[in-house]
Design an enzyme around this catalytic site. Structure first.
Site, PDB file in Angstrom:
ATOM      1  NE  ARG A 131      -2.574   1.493   3.361  1.00 24.40           N
ATOM      2  CZ  ARG A 131      -2.316   0.765   4.441  1.00 24.40           C
ATOM      3  NH1 ARG A 131      -2.597  -0.541   4.455  1.00 24.40           N
ATOM      4  NH2 ARG A 131      -1.782   1.306   5.517  1.00 24.40           N
TER       5      ARG A 131
ATOM      6  CG  ASP B 209      -7.926  16.925 -14.714  1.00 29.81           C
ATOM      7  OD1 ASP B 209      -7.231  16.472 -15.652  1.00 29.81           O
ATOM      8  OD2 ASP B 209      -8.923  16.335 -14.267  1.00 29.81           O
TER       9      ASP B 209
ATOM     10  CE1 TYR C 103     -14.834  12.762 -16.258  1.00 30.35           C
ATOM     11  CE2 TYR C 103     -14.472  12.337 -13.925  1.00 30.35           C
ATOM     12  CZ  TYR C 103     -14.854  11.900 -15.176  1.00 30.35           C
ATOM     13  OH  TYR C 103     -15.235  10.597 -15.342  1.00 30.35           O
TER      14      TYR C 103
ATOM     15  CE  LYS D  93     -10.655   9.236 -19.012  1.00 39.22           C
ATOM     16  NZ  LYS D  93     -10.986  10.491 -18.372  1.00 39.22           N
TER      17      LYS D  93
HETATM   18  C1  LIG Z   1     -11.561  10.773 -17.083  1.00 44.16           C
HETATM   19  C2  LIG Z   1     -11.190  12.032 -16.417  1.00 44.16           C
HETATM   20  C3  LIG Z   1     -11.039  12.098 -15.029  1.00 44.16           C
HETATM   21  C4  LIG Z   1     -11.289  10.925 -14.140  1.00 44.16           C
HETATM   22  O1  LIG Z   1     -10.334   9.929 -14.353  1.00 44.16           O
HETATM   23  P1  LIG Z   1     -10.613   8.363 -14.087  1.00 44.16           P
HETATM   24  O2  LIG Z   1      -9.311   7.743 -14.427  1.00 44.16           O
HETATM   25  O3  LIG Z   1     -11.728   7.952 -14.987  1.00 44.16           O
HETATM   26  O4  LIG Z   1     -10.980   8.263 -12.640  1.00 44.16           O
HETATM   27  C5  LIG Z   1     -10.648  13.305 -14.472  1.00 44.16           C
HETATM   28  N1  LIG Z   1     -10.423  14.389 -15.242  1.00 44.16           N
HETATM   29  C6  LIG Z   1     -10.564  14.360 -16.570  1.00 44.16           C
HETATM   30  C7  LIG Z   1     -10.301  15.586 -17.362  1.00 44.16           C
HETATM   31  C8  LIG Z   1     -10.957  13.180 -17.197  1.00 44.16           C
HETATM   32  O5  LIG Z   1     -11.101  13.161 -18.540  1.00 44.16           O
END
Ligand SMILES: *Cc1c(COP(=O)(O)O)cnc(C)c1O
Length: 393
Positions: free
Chosen positions: A61, A186, A114, A211
């Site tokens: 962890r 982000d 998001y 992504k």
């Molecule tokens: C998909 C996404 C998230 C969340 O990520 P996960 O890996 O699905 O938890 C956060 N911010 C953006 C801009 C995203 O496209």
């Protein structure tokens, strides 16, 4: 000599030589790491007490060698001192909030984040006594005015989903630094290939590695990058909360990252080609792509983005139903959420958001909006597919 980005994607963070002479970092599939004897434990505890770096692994962890390799590579690619891996982008975001926000603190959330990030703020942070304000992405007077004595963090996303708004990072960093506020971006849609928030003075960069970073639609992960000072606090929160990535996903992420540069170059090309094609089509009302001069943030995008990315959003000349029919006529893309992988994926954001037209309107999702997340296919084929679908509408 500092290495260029493509070289870093392959070599940064890697241990050389690796165990067994392997060229790839092994998946260290273990929950714990054992000690030879009691003396080794004592030595480990003394080293930890001195807060020295380079501690050996203790328990799954806290760290794992496959995960640590992915973290070192991400730190190098973003130009940060340290990176931390998480089991999802949301886990990275919520653990970062947990590390820094206490009851009575104030968070400024920039519009366009998001939807689950926004939801975390309204469903959890408010309940825990954190105050939250929202400001538009392009109004720095409003941002400055929103700052209170207890403002601890400004959280923004750039480019945003689905309208691909781009934030002026220098202005955000200057405002945050002057008031000793932690700034967080982000940067999922940009990737470190297209944008370097830390170089503009932003404190923390977060990605959904599910992504572009993973890039093959086969893993879920998140990552936070920044200074060691900030990351030590996030590491403590991760150790306690327990949102830890597993070594298999860390391996897949490492594998994906090695081709990040060449994938993003192709996806930038596909994005621009498809945006330009759609902009001139009579059945398309509007294209939202930061690489087009018609986009509200074109000038800012040129300043901050090395490429404009693989996501193109556009509005069809039609209603909710016709938009769905157009998507069904396409032959190449898969239909669904997510983006950034080698396969093109298309969605009607309003359809997946809610069955309630009013809720869709409140969320700013127009019924005729399409989000096309381009993969690495040939742009000629992607355009031919769009042409045939639009022709038979
Ligand atoms: C998909 C996404 C998230 C969340 O990520 P996960 O890996 O699905 O938890 C956060 N911010 C953006 C801009 C995203 O496209």
């Amino acid at each position: 000599m500092s290495q260029k980005f493509s070289t870093q994607t392959v070599h940064a963070g890697e241990i050389k030589p690796k165990p067994f002479g392997a060229i790839t970092m092994p998946i260290v599939q273990t929950s714990t790491f054992t000690f030879a004897d009691s003396a080794e434990i004592l030595e480990f505890m003394q080293q930890a007490a001195r807060r020295e770096g380079g501690l050996r692994d203790e328990y799954g962890r806290y760290s794992n060698p496959t995960q640590s390799t992915a973290e070192r590579k991400m730190a190098a690619l973003e130009g940060g001192e340290m990176a931390l891996l998480f089991p999802s982008g949301m886990s990275a975001i919520t653990t970062t909030f947990a590390a820094f926000l206490s009851k009575g603190d104030h968070l400024i959330l920039v519009d366009g984040c998001y939807h689950r990030t926004r939801e975390y703020c309204s469903a959890f942070l408010l309940r825990w006594g954190v105050e939250v304000s929202k400001v538009p992405i392009d109004d720095f007077e409003q941002l400055s005015a929103a700052i209170r004595p207890n403002t601890r963090m400004i959280f923004a996303e750039s480019p945003t989903n689905p309208y691909l708004r781009v934030m002026d990072l220098n202005r955000l960093a200057a405002i945050a630094k002057a008031k000793n506020i932690i700034s967080v971006i982000d940067s999922t849609f940009a990737t470190p290939f297209n944008m370097c928030p830390l170089a503009h003075g932003i404190d923390l960069v977060i990605h959904s590695a599910s992504k572009y970073l993973g890039g093959h639609n086969d893993l879920l992960a998140g990552v936070v990058i920044g200074s060691e000072d900030h990351l030590v606090d996030i590491k403590y929160a991760r150790d306690v909360i327990g949102g830890i990535s597993n070594p298999n996903d860390a391996y897949l992420l490492l594998r994906g990252l090695k081709t990040l540069a060449i994938r993003i170059i192709r996806q930038n090309e596909n994005g621009l080609r498809i945006a330009q094609f759609l902009e001139h089509h009579t059945l398309i009302r509007q294209v939202h792509y930061p690489g087009l001069s018609s986009h509200a943030d074109y000038e800012i995008a040129k300043e901050y983005l090395a490429g404009f990315g693989g996501v193109v959003s556009f509005e069809l000349d039609g209603d909710f139903k016709k938009t769905g029919r157009f998507i069904d006529l396409l032959r190449l893309p898969y239909i669904g959420p997510t983006l950034g992988g080698v396969e093109s994926i298309i969605e009607q954001p309003s359809a997946l958001f809610s069955l309630d037209p009013d809720a869709r309107k409140i969320a700013g999702l127009k019924d005729n909006l399409v989000r096309y997340a381009l993969g690495i296919e040939d742009a000629d084929d992607l355009i031919a597919d769009l042409e045939q679908a639009l022709a038979s509408l």
